[in-house]
Scaffold this active site. Sequence first.
Site, PDB file in Angstrom:
ATOM      1  N   LYS A 183       0.834  -1.202   0.000  1.00 10.78           N
ATOM      2  CA  LYS A 183       0.000   0.000   0.000  1.00 10.78           C
ATOM      3  C   LYS A 183       0.872   1.257   0.000  1.00 10.78           C
ATOM      4  O   LYS A 183       1.776   1.387   0.818  1.00 10.78           O
ATOM      5  CB  LYS A 183      -0.926  -0.004   1.218  1.00 10.78           C
ATOM      6  CG  LYS A 183      -1.848  -1.222   1.273  1.00 10.78           C
ATOM      7  CD  LYS A 183      -2.681  -1.243   2.529  1.00 10.78           C
ATOM      8  CE  LYS A 183      -1.838  -1.427   3.778  1.00 10.78           C
ATOM      9  NZ  LYS A 183      -2.658  -1.643   4.995  1.00 10.78           N
ATOM     10  N   THR A 231      -7.423   9.982   9.487  1.00 10.26           N
ATOM     11  CA  THR A 231      -7.197   8.716   8.792  1.00 10.26           C
ATOM     12  C   THR A 231      -7.002   7.553   9.766  1.00 10.26           C
ATOM     13  O   THR A 231      -6.421   6.523   9.408  1.00 10.26           O
ATOM     14  CB  THR A 231      -5.961   8.826   7.883  1.00 10.26           C
ATOM     15  OG1 THR A 231      -4.825   9.216   8.688  1.00 10.26           O
ATOM     16  CG2 THR A 231      -6.174   9.850   6.776  1.00 10.26           C
ATOM     17  N   GLY A 267      -7.371   4.286  11.439  1.00 10.95           N
ATOM     18  CA  GLY A 267      -8.010   3.016  11.096  1.00 10.95           C
ATOM     19  C   GLY A 267      -8.108   2.706   9.624  1.00 10.95           C
ATOM     20  O   GLY A 267      -8.771   1.740   9.241  1.00 10.95           O
ATOM     21  N   THR A 268      -7.426   3.472   8.771  1.00  9.03           N
ATOM     22  CA  THR A 268      -7.562   3.239   7.332  1.00  9.03           C
ATOM     23  C   THR A 268      -7.020   1.877   6.910  1.00  9.03           C
ATOM     24  O   THR A 268      -7.608   1.196   6.076  1.00  9.03           O
ATOM     25  CB  THR A 268      -6.865   4.347   6.524  1.00  9.03           C
ATOM     26  OG1 THR A 268      -5.516   4.492   7.000  1.00  9.03           O
ATOM     27  CG2 THR A 268      -7.588   5.665   6.662  1.00  9.03           C
ATOM     28  N   GLY A 269      -5.877   1.476   7.476  1.00 12.61           N
ATOM     29  CA  GLY A 269      -5.301   0.185   7.104  1.00 12.61           C
ATOM     30  C   GLY A 269      -6.182  -0.978   7.518  1.00 12.61           C
ATOM     31  O   GLY A 269      -6.402  -1.916   6.733  1.00 12.61           O
ATOM     32  N   CYS A 270      -6.707  -0.918   8.731  1.00 12.92           N
ATOM     33  CA  CYS A 270      -7.624  -1.962   9.203  1.00 12.92           C
ATOM     34  C   CYS A 270      -8.871  -2.021   8.326  1.00 12.92           C
ATOM     35  O   CYS A 270      -9.356  -3.102   7.964  1.00 12.92           O
ATOM     36  CB  CYS A 270      -8.042  -1.681  10.643  1.00 12.92           C
ATOM     37  SG  CYS A 270      -6.687  -1.603  11.827  1.00 12.92           S
TER      38      CYS A 270
END
Length: 270
Positions: free
Chosen positions: A175, A206, A208-211
């Site tokens: 990512k 932003t 929690g974007t990866g989760c």
Amino acid sequence: MEMKTALTIAGSDSSGGAGIQADLKTFSALGVYGMSVITAVTAQNTQGVFGVEELSEKIITGQLDAVFQDIPVDSVKIGMLSNAEIIQIIARKLRVYQPHHVVLDPVMVSKSGYDLLRPEAKAALIEHLLPLATVLTPNLKEASVLVGHPVETLSDMKEAAKALAEKGPQAVLVKGGHLQGEAIDILYDGEKWRTFEGKRIATKNTHGTGCTLSSAIAAFLAKGHSLEEAIQRAKQYIQGAIAHALELGHGAGPTHHFHEWYTATGSKQG
């Protein structure tokens, strides 16, 4: 209509923006029945992580058996696993129950710099879980840790994806959210490359974007989409969630997991 299911195996975020809470919100928003195995409890908010307490191996094992022995699991999303013992438990149970899809998000360090994966657990993650993953979804920092050198450019991302694919996962999605310019992710499945471009949204919110992205991929895989379709749809979902991010707390606010539902019903945000 048959209800598809997804299981998240991750840590709890007391502020609700990341971890188990973000995963379950994402599953619900995308029409998938969500279940959870909690590996650790964090004291966390929009400003950072202030403490982590791991759950016992016994209760983690019990949660896994309780879910898999009763309810069909169409996909699994794995997030925060803080130590080697927990990693080995998860890997052992996944080999027993053999879920169709496993999305592995190697959560290592929080945005505020808190170490969420013990350094000695990296080898266990690579050895035991990477070979079980349908797709591995590291960001630039996580990819750097896994390959052992900085990953900072598109060329670096390609090299890292190829190197990580050789460690066993069916595919690797590196990512590029931390790149300068547009948000570009690179997928490598051992044979071909695919680039996913996204518009960069100017916001500090932003959390929690990866989760959320990894759980959205798991949700779409559960619903029968191909990996590339699942990633494309997940990218579209997270872009909307970031565009409608919530101004909550004194730090990086959470993305809005139910932005489409709130808009459709005319509910006000804030």
